[in-house]
Write an enzyme that holds these catalytic residues in place. Structure first.
Site, PDB file in Angstrom:
ATOM      1  N   ASP A  14      58.747  15.242  78.577  1.00  0.00           N
ATOM      2  CA  ASP A  14      57.344  15.284  78.189  1.00  0.00           C
ATOM      3  C   ASP A  14      56.941  16.763  78.183  1.00  0.00           C
ATOM      4  O   ASP A  14      57.598  17.600  78.823  1.00  0.00           O
ATOM      5  CB  ASP A  14      56.546  14.482  79.238  1.00  0.00           C
ATOM      6  CG  ASP A  14      55.052  14.627  79.075  1.00  0.00           C
ATOM      7  OD1 ASP A  14      54.557  14.379  77.962  1.00  0.00           O
ATOM      8  OD2 ASP A  14      54.366  14.982  80.050  1.00  0.00           O
ATOM      9  N   ASP A  16      53.127  18.066  78.043  1.00  0.00           N
ATOM     10  CA  ASP A  16      51.867  18.369  78.738  1.00  0.00           C
ATOM     11  C   ASP A  16      51.879  17.928  80.192  1.00  0.00           C
ATOM     12  O   ASP A  16      52.067  16.754  80.498  1.00  0.00           O
ATOM     13  CB  ASP A  16      50.701  17.688  78.018  1.00  0.00           C
ATOM     14  CG  ASP A  16      50.342  18.423  76.740  1.00  0.00           C
ATOM     15  OD1 ASP A  16      49.891  19.566  76.839  1.00  0.00           O
ATOM     16  OD2 ASP A  16      50.540  17.858  75.645  1.00  0.00           O
TER      17      ASP A  16
END
Length: 257
Positions: A14, A16
C-alpha cells in the site's frame, strides 16, 4: 504486469500511510475537504460493513474543491516518507525483489510524491497499480476507479496471478498495508505486514487473519531480508498465529458438519 520469471520474492505495498507517514487522501480531506471528524465516521462505516470503501472514498474526495495540480503541490509540501523505505527499496533492487505499489489512491499523486521523496528513477521504475484521475479543463477533477468492485480497486486482483503460479515458479509473496483499502488484499499473500495501531490490525484481529506488525519500513526490511536469507520462516514471523489457527480449526470444524 510484467515480472521477470523466477524471482525469489515480491512485495506488494500500500502507499498512503504505509510508504508515507501521512495518508495523502486523508490529509486532503482533513485539510482541504470536510475535515477529520466526518472522514473518521466514514472509515468506521467501511470497517463495520455498512458502507463500501468506494462510496466512502468518493464522498471524501468530492469534498476537496482545490484544482488537481494545486492538490499535488500541496501534498508535495506536506507528505513525508517512512524513514525506512528508501533503504529497503535500495536493498530490494540489489536483491532482485520487485516492489509493486498497490494503492486505492491516484497514480499521478503517487508518481509525483515518489519522484520527490525517493527520486525520479524510483518513480519511473516502481510499478504503480492504482486508480486514475480525470482532470477537467476548469481544474475540477474526479477519481477514475480501476474496477467495478466495492473497493473501486480490488487489490487482490493484481496479486492473485502470482499466488496461483505453480510452486516451482511461484515467488514468496509479501504485502504491507495499514487501512480499510487493504482489506481485499489481506488474505492473498504469504505474509501480511500490518501497521501498528491502524484499522488493518483491527480487521485482522476480528477475522483472525495472520499478520506481522510493523512500526516503520525498517521492520519490514529486516523481516523480509531474514526470510529471504532463510534465517527465519514465514510461519515464525506470524504474530497472532494461535488466534488465526484456532479460527481456522473452528471454520473447518463447521464446514465438516
Amino acid at each position: 504486469m510484467l515480472v521477470a520469471p523466477q524471482v525469489k520474492a515480491m512485495l506488494f505495498t500500500d502507499w498512503d500511510g504505509t510508504v508515507t507517514i501521512q495518508d495523502s487522501n486523508d490529509y486532503m480531506t482533513d485539510n482541504l475537504g470536510y475535515g477529520e471528524k466526518r472522514r473518521k465516521e466514514l472509515n468506521k462505516a467501511v470497517l463495520d460493513g455498512s458502507m463500501t470503501f468506494r462510496d466512502s472514498f468518493s464522498d471524501m474526495l468530492q469534498s476537496v474543491k482545490k484544482p488537481f495540480p494545486e492538490c499535488i503541490e500541496y501534498l508535495k509540501e506536506h507528505i513525508e516518507l517512512d524513514p525506512g523505505f528508501a533503504d529497503f527499496y535500495k536493498w530490494s533492487v540489489e536483491s532482485g525483489i520487485p516492489v509493486v505499489i498497490v494503492s486505492s489512491g491516484m497514480k499521478p499523486i503517487i508518481h509525483a510524491l515518489l519522484a520527490k521523496l525517493v527520486g525520479q528513477k524510483a518513480a519511473d521504475t516502481i510499478e504503480i497499480v492504482a486508480n486514475d484521475v480525470d482532470v477537467h479543463e476548469d481544474g475540477t477533477w474526479d477519481i477514475v476507479y480501476r474496477d467495478e468492485s466495492g473497493f473501486g480497486h480490488d487489490k487482490s486482483r493484481c496479486i492473485k496471478p502470482f499466488a496461483e503460479l505453480p510452486d516451482e515458479s511461484r515467488p514468496m509473496l509479501f504485502y504491507a498495508g495499514d487501512g480499510v483499502s487493504d482489506l481485499s488484499a489481506a488474505k492473498e499473500t504469504d505474509l501480511l505486514f500490518a501497521k501498528v495501531g491502524r484499522d488493518l490490525i483491527t480487521y485482522c484481529e476480528r477475522e483472525a487473519i495472520p499478520y506481522h506488525v510493523f512500526h516503520s519500513y525498517k521492520d519490514i526490511h529486516e523481516k523480509i531480508k531474514a526470510i529471504v536469507a532463510g534465517e527465519e520462516t514465514i510461519e515464525s514471523a506470524i504474530e497472532n498465529k494461535n488466534k488465526a489457527a484456532a479460527q481456522e480449526t473452528l471454520a473447518s470444524h463447521h464446514s465438516s458438519h
